[in-house]
Design a protein around this motif. Sequence first.
Motif, PDB file in Angstrom:
ATOM      1  N   ARG A 150       1.003  -1.171   0.065  1.00 58.48           N
ATOM      2  CA  ARG A 150      -0.009   0.080  -0.038  1.00 58.48           C
ATOM      3  C   ARG A 150       0.851   1.513   0.133  1.00 58.48           C
ATOM      4  O   ARG A 150       1.729   1.248   0.860  1.00 58.48           O
ATOM      5  CB  ARG A 150      -0.769  -0.022   1.231  1.00 58.48           C
ATOM      6  CG  ARG A 150      -1.810   1.079   1.324  1.00 58.48           C
ATOM      7  CD  ARG A 150      -2.693   1.213   2.595  1.00 58.48           C
ATOM      8  NE  ARG A 150      -2.057   1.225   3.799  1.00 58.48           N
ATOM      9  CZ  ARG A 150      -1.812   0.354   4.653  1.00 58.48           C
ATOM     10  NH1 ARG A 150      -2.065  -1.105   4.510  1.00 58.48           N
ATOM     11  NH2 ARG A 150      -1.070   0.498   5.832  1.00 58.48           N
ATOM     12  N   ARG A 151       0.658   1.985  -1.014  1.00 52.47           N
ATOM     13  CA  ARG A 151       1.447   3.417  -1.206  1.00 52.47           C
ATOM     14  C   ARG A 151       0.550   4.610  -0.895  1.00 52.47           C
ATOM     15  O   ARG A 151      -0.516   4.608  -1.381  1.00 52.47           O
ATOM     16  CB  ARG A 151       2.051   3.383  -2.715  1.00 52.47           C
ATOM     17  CG  ARG A 151       3.076   4.678  -2.405  1.00 52.47           C
ATOM     18  CD  ARG A 151       3.687   5.092  -3.780  1.00 52.47           C
ATOM     19  NE  ARG A 151       2.448   5.291  -4.537  1.00 52.47           N
ATOM     20  CZ  ARG A 151       2.035   4.891  -5.951  1.00 52.47           C
ATOM     21  NH1 ARG A 151       2.857   3.956  -6.370  1.00 52.47           N
ATOM     22  NH2 ARG A 151       0.954   5.616  -6.643  1.00 52.47           N
ATOM     23  N   GLN A 152       0.870   5.102   0.265  1.00 52.75           N
ATOM     24  CA  GLN A 152       0.077   6.336   0.845  1.00 52.75           C
ATOM     25  C   GLN A 152       0.813   7.710   0.479  1.00 52.75           C
ATOM     26  O   GLN A 152       1.966   7.963   1.153  1.00 52.75           O
ATOM     27  CB  GLN A 152      -0.407   6.252   2.183  1.00 52.75           C
ATOM     28  CG  GLN A 152      -1.225   5.039   2.410  1.00 52.75           C
ATOM     29  CD  GLN A 152      -1.707   4.673   3.815  1.00 52.75           C
ATOM     30  OE1 GLN A 152      -0.886   4.400   4.400  1.00 52.75           O
ATOM     31  NE2 GLN A 152      -2.877   4.727   4.106  1.00 52.75           N
ATOM     32  N   LEU A 153       0.176   8.868   0.178  1.00 51.03           N
ATOM     33  CA  LEU A 153       0.789  10.096   0.084  1.00 51.03           C
ATOM     34  C   LEU A 153       0.529  10.637   1.395  1.00 51.03           C
ATOM     35  O   LEU A 153      -0.514  10.613   1.787  1.00 51.03           O
ATOM     36  CB  LEU A 153      -0.045  11.098  -0.931  1.00 51.03           C
ATOM     37  CG  LEU A 153       0.568  12.461  -0.774  1.00 51.03           C
ATOM     38  CD1 LEU A 153       2.115  12.601  -0.980  1.00 51.03           C
ATOM     39  CD2 LEU A 153      -0.294  13.417  -1.886  1.00 51.03           C
ATOM     40  N   ILE A 154       1.355  11.128   2.372  1.00 49.84           N
ATOM     41  CA  ILE A 154       1.152  11.507   3.665  1.00 49.84           C
ATOM     42  C   ILE A 154       1.767  13.047   3.889  1.00 49.84           C
ATOM     43  O   ILE A 154       2.668  13.328   3.041  1.00 49.84           O
ATOM     44  CB  ILE A 154       1.834  10.857   4.748  1.00 49.84           C
ATOM     45  CG1 ILE A 154       3.361  10.574   4.655  1.00 49.84           C
ATOM     46  CG2 ILE A 154       1.144   9.358   4.662  1.00 49.84           C
ATOM     47  CD1 ILE A 154       4.023   9.752   5.747  1.00 49.84           C
ATOM     48  N   SER A 155       1.382  13.725   4.936  1.00 47.43           N
ATOM     49  CA  SER A 155       2.187  14.918   5.217  1.00 47.43           C
ATOM     50  C   SER A 155       2.014  15.102   6.659  1.00 47.43           C
ATOM     51  O   SER A 155       1.265  14.521   7.306  1.00 47.43           O
ATOM     52  CB  SER A 155       1.386  16.022   4.547  1.00 47.43           C
ATOM     53  OG  SER A 155       0.236  16.263   5.245  1.00 47.43           O
ATOM     54  N   TYR A 156       3.109  15.758   7.044  1.00 45.73           N
ATOM     55  CA  TYR A 156       3.225  15.944   8.841  1.00 45.73           C
ATOM     56  C   TYR A 156       3.946  17.047   8.884  1.00 45.73           C
ATOM     57  O   TYR A 156       4.614  17.871   8.219  1.00 45.73           O
ATOM     58  CB  TYR A 156       3.996  14.764   9.315  1.00 45.73           C
ATOM     59  CG  TYR A 156       5.188  14.425   8.670  1.00 45.73           C
ATOM     60  CD1 TYR A 156       6.485  14.836   8.962  1.00 45.73           C
ATOM     61  CD2 TYR A 156       4.864  13.361   7.561  1.00 45.73           C
ATOM     62  CE1 TYR A 156       7.359  14.477   8.112  1.00 45.73           C
ATOM     63  CE2 TYR A 156       6.015  13.001   6.708  1.00 45.73           C
ATOM     64  CZ  TYR A 156       7.560  13.597   7.231  1.00 45.73           C
ATOM     65  OH  TYR A 156       8.509  13.242   6.213  1.00 45.73           O
ATOM     66  N   GLN A 157       3.845  17.890  10.211  1.00 48.42           N
ATOM     67  CA  GLN A 157       4.470  19.060  10.404  1.00 48.42           C
ATOM     68  C   GLN A 157       5.907  18.730  10.723  1.00 48.42           C
ATOM     69  O   GLN A 157       6.358  17.968  11.578  1.00 48.42           O
ATOM     70  CB  GLN A 157       3.940  19.611  11.786  1.00 48.42           C
ATOM     71  CG  GLN A 157       2.660  20.360  11.510  1.00 48.42           C
ATOM     72  CD  GLN A 157       2.364  21.348  12.603  1.00 48.42           C
ATOM     73  OE1 GLN A 157       2.120  22.660  12.202  1.00 48.42           O
ATOM     74  NE2 GLN A 157       2.331  21.060  13.782  1.00 48.42           N
ATOM     75  N   VAL A 158       6.846  19.963  10.334  1.00 49.10           N
ATOM     76  CA  VAL A 158       8.264  19.945  10.698  1.00 49.10           C
ATOM     77  C   VAL A 158       8.628  21.224  11.376  1.00 49.10           C
ATOM     78  O   VAL A 158       9.468  21.150  12.030  1.00 49.10           O
ATOM     79  CB  VAL A 158       9.051  19.578   9.340  1.00 49.10           C
ATOM     80  CG1 VAL A 158       8.994  18.117   8.894  1.00 49.10           C
ATOM     81  CG2 VAL A 158       8.783  20.452   8.192  1.00 49.10           C
ATOM     82  N   GLU A 159       7.811  22.180  11.039  1.00 52.12           N
ATOM     83  CA  GLU A 159       7.981  23.360  11.754  1.00 52.12           C
ATOM     84  C   GLU A 159       6.569  24.064  11.964  1.00 52.12           C
ATOM     85  O   GLU A 159       5.695  23.335  11.400  1.00 52.12           O
ATOM     86  CB  GLU A 159       8.795  24.438  11.031  1.00 52.12           C
ATOM     87  CG  GLU A 159       9.927  24.176  10.901  1.00 52.12           C
ATOM     88  CD  GLU A 159      11.005  25.351  10.149  1.00 52.12           C
ATOM     89  OE1 GLU A 159      10.694  26.216  10.669  1.00 52.12           O
ATOM     90  OE2 GLU A 159      11.658  24.991   9.280  1.00 52.12           O
ATOM     91  N   LYS A 160       6.279  24.714  12.959  1.00 47.18           N
ATOM     92  CA  LYS A 160       4.885  25.333  12.869  1.00 47.18           C
ATOM     93  C   LYS A 160       4.598  25.954  11.645  1.00 47.18           C
ATOM     94  O   LYS A 160       5.256  26.873  11.086  1.00 47.18           O
ATOM     95  CB  LYS A 160       5.022  26.659  13.992  1.00 47.18           C
ATOM     96  CG  LYS A 160       3.770  26.965  14.316  1.00 47.18           C
ATOM     97  CD  LYS A 160       3.786  28.083  15.635  1.00 47.18           C
ATOM     98  CE  LYS A 160       2.176  28.714  15.729  1.00 47.18           C
ATOM     99  NZ  LYS A 160       2.501  29.783  16.908  1.00 47.18           N
ATOM    100  N   ASN A 161       3.381  25.670  11.286  1.00 46.21           N
ATOM    101  CA  ASN A 161       2.697  25.999  10.008  1.00 46.21           C
ATOM    102  C   ASN A 161       3.745  25.509   8.846  1.00 46.21           C
ATOM    103  O   ASN A 161       3.571  26.259   7.719  1.00 46.21           O
ATOM    104  CB  ASN A 161       2.676  27.468   9.857  1.00 46.21           C
ATOM    105  CG  ASN A 161       1.679  28.096  11.195  1.00 46.21           C
ATOM    106  OD1 ASN A 161       0.833  27.164  11.286  1.00 46.21           O
ATOM    107  ND2 ASN A 161       1.868  29.064  11.786  1.00 46.21           N
ATOM    108  N   GLU A 162       4.387  24.567   9.034  1.00 43.33           N
ATOM    109  CA  GLU A 162       5.312  23.844   7.887  1.00 43.33           C
ATOM    110  C   GLU A 162       5.044  22.402   7.775  1.00 43.33           C
ATOM    111  O   GLU A 162       5.547  21.797   8.627  1.00 43.33           O
ATOM    112  CB  GLU A 162       6.900  24.766   7.765  1.00 43.33           C
ATOM    113  CG  GLU A 162       7.308  24.001   6.667  1.00 43.33           C
ATOM    114  CD  GLU A 162       8.788  24.470   6.664  1.00 43.33           C
ATOM    115  OE1 GLU A 162       9.810  24.179   5.820  1.00 43.33           O
ATOM    116  OE2 GLU A 162       9.190  25.524   7.420  1.00 43.33           O
ATOM    117  N   ARG A 163       4.708  22.028   6.691  1.00 40.94           N
ATOM    118  CA  ARG A 163       4.485  20.445   6.484  1.00 40.94           C
ATOM    119  C   ARG A 163       5.262  19.734   5.416  1.00 40.94           C
ATOM    120  O   ARG A 163       5.576  20.562   4.489  1.00 40.94           O
ATOM    121  CB  ARG A 163       2.890  20.206   6.176  1.00 40.94           C
ATOM    122  CG  ARG A 163       1.919  20.827   7.108  1.00 40.94           C
ATOM    123  CD  ARG A 163       0.551  20.566   6.921  1.00 40.94           C
ATOM    124  NE  ARG A 163       0.326  18.716   6.998  1.00 40.94           N
ATOM    125  CZ  ARG A 163       0.112  18.339   8.391  1.00 40.94           C
ATOM    126  NH1 ARG A 163       0.180  19.048   9.237  1.00 40.94           N
ATOM    127  NH2 ARG A 163       0.010  17.061   8.095  1.00 40.94           N
TER     128      ARG A 163
END
Length: 379
Positions: free
Chosen positions: A96-109
């Motif tokens: 299963r391949r999923q596009l994900i996102s997550y925070q690395v700085e405040k208001n920056e993903r």
Amino acid sequence: MRFQSLNVLICSLIILTLSIELCAEEKAVRKRSDPSKINSPWDDLLAGINSPEEWIEHKKEIRKQYLKLIRDEFKPKKPALELQFHDTVIVDGVYRRQLISYQVEKNERAHAFLGVPLSLRGPAPAIVALHGTYAYGKKRAAGLIDNPDKAYLDHLCRRGYVVIAPDHFVAGHRIPQEGPYDTTAFYKKHPQWTAVGKFTYEHSIAIDVLESLKEVNPDKIGALGHSLGGHGTMFLAAYDERVQAAAGNCSASFFRQNSKVEAWSRDRWYVYFKHIRPGLLEGELPPIDFHEIMALIAPRAFLDLSGLNDGDPLTQRQRVLMLLKVMDVYELEKAPQNFAFYVHGKGHSVAHESRELMYGWMDTHLKPRSVTKTTLVIP
């Protein structure tokens, strides 16, 4: 009489020539010899170190220098991950391949592809797969575009690994207005930090993502990459001790023994270390180099792969001498089996044999012994 004298002279010359050749052959005989010590510019790694205890203390100082080089003290406070899943694709019924996102700085993903094998029956080993300098980075790592030799996520998921392939912070979903890999906006936002500090910190957060997943064994995490992803792997493994096995392919040249060292601190485009430029222009190198950064990874597993004809051949030959000294550290840490290097003549590539070595390295150090164990043929 004249002909006789001439014949005598010719015969004498022939005899003299044969005598010289015989003497030369006698002199060319090789004699037995004991191995001599190899001295190199990299010997300062263990200069004055006479015991494992002294090395451990020295290692603490090297780590301080490393964090100072990447200016780790200027990184922002780590935010909550706020992990999001954007879409899902099943690839060939295998993973299963999923596009994900997550925070690395405040208001920056950050964005990444996450691959999870469908056949898992419990927590599996996981790998951070780092792409090279390519505008659509994670797409290449997933095998969706460009060179399939660099489709690490696809290859590794098929071998049973959970894989996260994040975008470099100036590529993919986050290409700056100035263009791919331009760090101008980054240094305006973080004038005291470094691009190396930024991407190393973000890749460490990618490990946080892996650890948050029930499919991942947090004690079996690896990292690998080619080119920018190759030295990114080294920087990450030295920074984050959760990386138990790492493999860097065709990583960049070091600071010393490098006629193009100023490239580490350009005045345009992608600037690795902005703060060291004044010193480099004066001929002064940072107080730490690659052999010391690699040594921080010991005793955890590290594999270095490089081409003798990748850039300046003299510099790449120095790499071999440097790696010999890193092996001394692994021997001092009583873990020589956890260090290896492979040197080839295929330039800046990730050819079949290089991939097989990297993937095999991960199998050896992250999977159960039963996976790599050989057996005899049953009659």
